[in-house]
Motif scaffolding. Sequence first.
Motif, short mmCIF file in Angstrom:
data_model
loop_
_atom_site.label_atom_id
_atom_site.label_comp_id
_atom_site.label_asym_id
_atom_site.label_seq_id
_atom_site.Cartn_x
_atom_site.Cartn_y
_atom_site.Cartn_z
N SER A 1 -10.53 -3.82 -7.19
CA SER A 1 -9.11 -3.31 -7.13
C SER A 1 -8.69 -3.16 -8.41
N SER A 2 -7.77 -1.97 -8.30
CA SER A 2 -7.05 -1.58 -9.61
C SER A 2 -5.89 -2.43 -9.62
N MET A 3 -5.35 -2.79 -10.89
CA MET A 3 -4.16 -3.67 -11.15
C MET A 3 -3.17 -3.09 -10.32
N SER A 4 -2.87 -1.71 -10.54
CA SER A 4 -1.65 -1.23 -9.87
C SER A 4 -1.68 -1.22 -8.26
N ALA A 5 -2.88 -1.36 -7.68
CA ALA A 5 -2.94 -1.40 -6.30
C ALA A 5 -2.55 -2.84 -5.85
N ILE A 6 -2.95 -3.90 -6.65
CA ILE A 6 -2.58 -5.25 -6.35
C ILE A 6 -1.12 -5.48 -6.70
N ILE A 7 -0.41 -5.00 -7.50
CA ILE A 7 0.99 -5.04 -7.72
C ILE A 7 1.54 -4.19 -6.86
N ALA A 8 1.36 -3.11 -6.33
CA ALA A 8 1.82 -2.30 -5.16
C ALA A 8 2.08 -3.24 -3.88
N ASN A 9 1.15 -4.04 -3.75
CA ASN A 9 0.94 -4.74 -2.73
C ASN A 9 2.08 -6.06 -2.63
N LYS A 10 2.38 -6.30 -3.98
CA LYS A 10 3.51 -7.33 -3.89
C LYS A 10 2.82 -8.76 -3.45
N PRO A 11 1.78 -9.08 -3.67
CA PRO A 11 1.27 -10.46 -2.90
C PRO A 11 1.91 -11.60 -3.50
N ASN A 12 2.08 -12.70 -2.87
CA ASN A 12 2.66 -13.85 -3.16
C ASN A 12 1.90 -14.92 -3.86
#
Length: 284
Positions: free
Chosen positions: A186-197
Amino acid sequence: EQKRNGRNGISIYDAQLQSEYIRKLRLKDRLIKAITEKKIQVYYQPIVDIETGKICKFEALTRWFDEEEGYISPVIFIEMAETYGLIGQLGRVVFEQACRDLAYMHNQGYDDICMSINRSVREFALYDQKYIYDIIDEHGLAYNKIMIEITESAALDEGNNILELLSEFAQKGICVAIDDFGTGYSSMSAIIANKPNVIKIDRNFIVDIEQSVESQILVSLVMDMSRKLHLDVVAEGVETKAQLQLLSKMGCHYIQGFYFSPAVNIDAAMVLLKQSNVCAITPC
Ligand code: C2E
Ligand code: MG
Ligand code: MG
Ligand code: MG
C-alpha cells in the motif's frame, strides 16, 4: 525408458487426477449444502485492550466442519466460495450469525462489545452490500458496534466500488479496519484516502518481533502513523507474553492472538467475557 513406463505412468497419473477432481466436486457440493443449510459456523476471537486486560471486540471467523473431511481452513473454503460464486451467500450467512451473536452478548449485559467481520474483495466487487444495514437494524445494533475488516490489497483496488462503499460506511458510523497490514504494497496515500478506523498489523510482523529489526521498524512506523491519524492499532497473532510486553512498550493498545484465546464458539466466548469482566483476562 520414459516410453516404457509411459503408459502406466500416465494412467496412474490420470487416475489420481480424476479422483482428486471428484473429491473437489464432492467437496464443492457439500460446501453449497453447508452454506444453504447454514451449517457454516462462526467462531469468535477476542480482541483485548492491553491497558485494561478486557475484551473490547471479537473478530468473527467462519468455521466449516465438513462431515467427511473434518475441519477445513477458511482460507481454502473462502477461495472455493469465491471461485464458485458462493461468496456473496457465505458472507451473508456469516454476517447474520455474527450480528445475532453480538445482539445476544449485548442482551446479556456486555453492551460495549464490538464485532469485527471480514469481507473479501470479491464480495465488495460483486455483491450488493446494502443488506448489511438491514441485518444490523433487525438486531437493534448500533452501527458503531460493527467493524468491517478488509485486506490491504482490497483497500487499494481501484477497479471496484470500495472507496464509495467505505465512505458510506463511515457516514453511517460503521468502523473499517485494514486487515493483514504490512503484507500488501500500500501507499500511505491510499491508506489515508480510505480513512480506516483501525489498522491490524499482520501476524508475520508479530511472530518475530523480538528478533527482527524490520518487524520492529514496521510496528513503530504503524504506531507513529496511527497517532497522527487517530487510528487504533491491533496486533494480530500475539502468542507470547514477551510479544505482548514489547508491543505494549511500543504503544500498541489492542492485542489479538492465541496468547489470550483462539476463536471459540459463542458459548465459550460468553465464558471469556464473564472472566474478562471479573478480572484481567487470563491467558490460555
Ligand atoms: P484474518 O482475518 O487475518 O484472521 C486472523 C487469522 O489468524 C485467523 O485464522 C485466526 O485464527 C488466526 N490467528 C489468530 N491469532 C493467532 C495466533 O496467535 N497464532 C496463529 N498462528 N494464528 C492466529 P483463520 O480463522 O484460519 O482465518 C484465516 C483467514 O480467513 C482470515 O484471516 C480471513 O482472511 C479469512 N476469513 C475467516 N473468516 C472469514 C469470513 O467470514 N469472511 C471472509 N471474507 N474471510 C474470512
Ligand atoms: Mg480479519
Ligand atoms: Mg488478519
Ligand atoms: Mg489474514
